[in-house]
Scaffold this motif. Structure first.
Motif, PDB file in Angstrom:
ATOM      1  N   ARG A 146       1.832   1.914  -3.447  1.00 53.96           N
ATOM      2  CA  ARG A 146       0.720   2.495  -4.199  1.00 53.96           C
ATOM      3  C   ARG A 146       0.572   3.987  -3.887  1.00 53.96           C
ATOM      4  NH1 ARG A 146      -4.734   0.692  -1.927  1.00 53.96           N
ATOM      5  NH2 ARG A 146      -4.398   2.508  -0.635  1.00 53.96           N
ATOM      6  N   GLU A 147       0.710   4.330  -2.615  1.00 52.65           N
ATOM      7  CA  GLU A 147       0.492   5.710  -2.215  1.00 52.65           C
ATOM      8  C   GLU A 147       1.602   6.642  -2.688  1.00 52.65           C
ATOM      9  OE1 GLU A 147      -2.054   7.192   0.139  1.00 52.65           O
ATOM     10  OE2 GLU A 147      -3.085   5.584  -0.889  1.00 52.65           O
ATOM     11  N   ASP A 148       2.847   6.236  -2.526  1.00 54.04           N
ATOM     12  CA  ASP A 148       3.970   7.061  -2.968  1.00 54.04           C
ATOM     13  C   ASP A 148       5.220   6.195  -3.029  1.00 54.04           C
ATOM     14  OD1 ASP A 148       6.146   8.814  -3.252  1.00 54.04           O
ATOM     15  OD2 ASP A 148       5.078  10.425  -2.242  1.00 54.04           O
ATOM     16  N   VAL A 153       0.836  -1.204   0.000  1.00 54.55           N
ATOM     17  CA  VAL A 153       0.000   0.000   0.000  1.00 54.55           C
ATOM     18  C   VAL A 153       0.875   1.260   0.000  1.00 54.55           C
ATOM     19  CG1 VAL A 153      -1.755   1.296   1.259  1.00 54.55           C
ATOM     20  CG2 VAL A 153      -1.917  -1.192   1.101  1.00 54.55           C
ATOM     21  N   TYR A 154       1.991   1.232   0.713  1.00 54.89           N
ATOM     22  CA  TYR A 154       2.909   2.387   0.704  1.00 54.89           C
ATOM     23  C   TYR A 154       3.400   2.643  -0.719  1.00 54.89           C
ATOM     24  CZ  TYR A 154       3.176   1.593   5.775  1.00 54.89           C
ATOM     25  OH  TYR A 154       2.883   1.410   7.089  1.00 54.89           O
ATOM     26  N   ARG A 177       6.076  14.268   1.507  1.00 52.53           N
ATOM     27  CA  ARG A 177       5.791  13.051   0.759  1.00 52.53           C
ATOM     28  C   ARG A 177       5.207  12.025   1.723  1.00 52.53           C
ATOM     29  NH1 ARG A 177       8.643  12.953  -4.228  1.00 52.53           N
ATOM     30  NH2 ARG A 177       7.602  11.001  -4.684  1.00 52.53           N
ATOM     31  N   LEU A 178       4.033  12.304   2.232  1.00 51.41           N
ATOM     32  CA  LEU A 178       3.368  11.352   3.134  1.00 51.41           C
ATOM     33  C   LEU A 178       2.584  10.352   2.298  1.00 51.41           C
ATOM     34  CD1 LEU A 178       2.125  14.001   5.669  1.00 51.41           C
ATOM     35  CD2 LEU A 178       3.908  12.315   6.088  1.00 51.41           C
ATOM     36  N   PHE A 179       2.000   9.354   2.957  1.00 49.76           N
ATOM     37  CA  PHE A 179       1.067   8.444   2.291  1.00 49.76           C
ATOM     38  C   PHE A 179      -0.325   9.015   2.574  1.00 49.76           C
ATOM     39  CE2 PHE A 179       4.646   5.665   3.762  1.00 49.76           C
ATOM     40  CZ  PHE A 179       5.254   5.580   2.527  1.00 49.76           C
ATOM     41  N   PRO A 180      -0.848   9.854   1.669  1.00 56.32           N
ATOM     42  CA  PRO A 180      -1.959  10.748   2.005  1.00 56.32           C
ATOM     43  C   PRO A 180      -3.237  10.077   2.501  1.00 56.32           C
ATOM     44  CG  PRO A 180      -1.551  10.705  -0.372  1.00 56.32           C
ATOM     45  CD  PRO A 180      -0.413  10.013   0.280  1.00 56.32           C
ATOM     46  N   ASN A 181      -3.570   8.899   1.961  1.00 56.24           N
ATOM     47  CA  ASN A 181      -4.857   8.292   2.327  1.00 56.24           C
ATOM     48  C   ASN A 181      -4.776   7.368   3.538  1.00 56.24           C
ATOM     49  OD1 ASN A 181      -6.310   9.467   0.094  1.00 56.24           O
ATOM     50  ND2 ASN A 181      -5.090   8.089  -1.183  1.00 56.24           N
ATOM     51  N   LEU A 182      -3.588   7.180   4.064  1.00 50.04           N
ATOM     52  CA  LEU A 182      -3.438   6.264   5.191  1.00 50.04           C
ATOM     53  C   LEU A 182      -3.439   7.043   6.494  1.00 50.04           C
ATOM     54  CD1 LEU A 182      -0.672   3.897   3.793  1.00 50.04           C
ATOM     55  CD2 LEU A 182      -3.143   3.779   3.499  1.00 50.04           C
TER      56      LEU A 182
END
Lengths: 323, 256
Positions: free
Chosen positions: A187-189, A184-185, B88-93
């Motif tokens: 996928r996110e960035d 998931v990380y 650069r965070l993981f925006p949806n988490l």
């Protein structure tokens, strides 16, 4: 709500086990197909939903499973159960093979490469002698448990139901582990994930391989259920339908993709009454669905709180209210 | 003793030399900074140290281990963490899941562990959560633990990125413009936070910063670069009174 989650899931599973005794053979067949799609969508959910890698050739892994089992059982007379680990191994290798050239690609380019891979597998199956060329492989023996030979519709329903439950548990558990979070990380960035010490190459390949293994599991069972397989079952359209179920249900959401799988199979069946209009109505309803609910029917929540909830819990604010 | 050694580092994009013959060291347990005008090559230096860019030539060593030609994830595993100039965070988490990412390189459960829910897998999950919560507490964003990162106030997002970097348990923490976009109070809080990171966790801090006030307050060692070359280094007083530095920032006095 959370309190009822386990009992209601348990109830649902029991219902699924009782259902074949209540349905006629036509609907039992439809339901069996739904369960095949549940397994396939769970596998694709890892690649597309968790890791965010668009895959338009997923039916290839379904084919790898089906053909491995079919060839080993007909040409080499293996037991069905022994073909499974071999099918898994071949699928995992196929996953790595398709994964490697796509590692540096993103979105549209990635989709094109996976599409090409799906076609290559289909064309290989159509032209190789060992896969029975265009007519495929027929006369695949029935699997046996001890001396009991699985042959009835219900037997295969129960078999695929158990596999569907296993794959749901597997995907759920992976999703709640460091491996699943790493996907998931990515996928996110991707870059941020790499900066956090996540080896994106390794984890992307692992994602492809794991998804492929689940797809091949469905394929192996498909081969023995149908007792005949042909390249036509593993076409581009098949890949698209599986992807459609995942997107329709909600990317990355386990209950979502189960619902998506059911919809993609049952909706066209329900529309049989309108004959020629069937796929038109199906298509239009998909378009409407995506316009009004782009996140899917049952999207993931990622355990996030709604922003409003927090504001009311803020101690400073509740003090000012009490004043 | 120096923790990070950068020696004759050079980065060339075609005909453009972004960084040229740059050497500096970062002492263990220090708070150091790299400063320079816009486009001087500061972030390029960071990207080379963390493995995102491959230097054209030169050497980078962390605690005696060469970092050149290593992947960013390997470098993080060796004990270096970074934040980004543009978050650069993981925006949806959630905040918690964001910070948990840092523990990935410190844990080792495989697919099998996850599938079978082994005892060591469950213990490791508990450890990951424990460390993540500790880091969240440390930067002071506990009340946001379950909120999606993109819904946090801007300042909290900056602290979250630091918490996430701390969860990798680094020896050296690289902060790329940590004060950008923060207001006065948030900056004061950031100064305290950076000091606590060094004092309580014994983590060496190297940062890029534009805010001179902030640098004067916490930096012990400053390296100034301009057009990819080092033009000065030393303590804040030495550097900020250096003629070359003033010239780089304010321009040369024209003699009419």
């Amino acid at each position: 709500m959370k309190k009822y989650k386990k009992p209601s899931l348990f109830l649902l599973v029991i219902c699924m086990f009782i259902l074949p005794f209540l349905l006629n053979s036509y609907w039992l067949d439809v339901l069996t197909l739904v369960l095949f799609y549940v397994v396939l969508t769970q596998g694709l959910n890892i690649v597309v939903g968790y890791t965010g890698l668009l895959d338009l050739g997923y039916a290839a892994f379904f084919a790898v499973g089906a053909y491995t089992t079919a060839i080993l059982m007909t040409t080499f007379h293996w037991s069905f159960w022994l073909t499974l680990p071999v099918a898994f191994l071949f699928a995992a290798i196929a996953g790595v093979i398709i994964g490697t050239p796509t590692l540096r690609l993103r979105s549209d380019y990635l989709a094109i490469v996976t599409l090409g891979f799906g076609e290559i597998v289909k064309i290989l199956a159509t032209n190789l002698e060992i896969t029975g060329s265009a007519s495929g492989i027929y006369g695949i023996p029935r699997p046996a448990i001890g001396s009991y030979i699985m042959a009835s519709q219900k037997d295969f329903y129960f078999l695929i139901l158990i596999v569907a439950i296993i794959s749901i548990i597997a995907v759920y558990r992976l999703g709640h582990s460091r491996i699943g979070r790493a996907w998931v990380y990515i996928r996110e960035d991707e870059d941020a994930a790499e900066a956090m010490g996540i080896n994106r190459i390794k984890l992307k390949l692992l994602s492809y391989a794991t998804g492929a293994v689940i797809g091949s599991f469905a394929g192996s069972i498909f081969a023995v259920k149908m007792s005949a397989i042909a390249p036509l079952s593993f076409s581009f359209l098949q890949s698209v339908m599986i992807l459609l179920a995942v997107v329709l249900g909600g990317l990355g959401s386990i209950p979502g993709v189960v619902i998506g799988a059911a919809l993609v199979i049952i909706l066209p069946e329900l529309l049989r009454g309108v004959e020629d209009w069937r796929y038109l109505i199906f298509g239009v309803s998909l378009v409407i669905m995506m316009i009004f609910r782009p996140q899917g029917i049952w999207p993931t929540k990622n355990n996030t709180e709604d922003v409003d909830d927090i504001e009311t819990e803020d101690p400073n604010q509740s003090i000012s209210i009490s004043k | 003793m120096s923790l990070l050694t950068v020696n004759q580092l050079k980065l060339q994009f075609g005909g453009l030399i972004a960084v040229n013959d740059l050497s500096f060291t970062v002492e263990k347990n220090s708070i150091s900074s790299i400063i320079g005008p816009n486009g001087a090559g500061k972030t390029s230096v960071f990207n080379m140290i963390t493995g995102f860019y491959r230097p054209t030539s030169g050497a980078i060593e962390l605690d005696g281990i060469s970092l050149v030609n290593r992947k960013p994830s390997q470098i993080t595993t060796l004990g270096m963490a970074r934040t980004f100039q543009n978050l650069r965070l993981f925006p949806n988490l959630t905040v918690l899941d964001n910070v948990k990412s840092g523990m990935h390189c410190r844990t080792k459960q495989t697919v099998w562990g996850a599938l079978l829910r082994t005892k060591s897998q469950r213990e490791e999950e508990r450890l990951i959560e424990e460390v993540a919560l500790e880091c969240i507490d440390f930067v002071g964003i506990r009340k946001y633990t379950k909120r999606a990162a993109k819904n946090l106030p801007y300042g909290a997002q900056r602290y979250l990125e630091i918490a996430r970097a701390l969860a990798t348990r680094p020896k050296l923490l690289l902060l790329d413009e940590p004060a950008a976009g923060l207001n006065y109070e948030e900056k004061q809080y950031l100064i305290q936070l950076i000091r606590r990171i060094r004092d309580e966790y014994n983590i060496t801090v190297l940062m890029i910063e534009h805010d001179m006030g902030l640098i004067k307050q916490i930096s012990e060692q400053i390296t100034v670069i301009d057009y990819g070359c080092k033009i000065a280094e030393g303590s804040p007083e030495e550097v900020l009174n250096n003629e070359k530095v003033i010239e780089a920032y304010l321009g040369k006095e024209d003699v009419i």
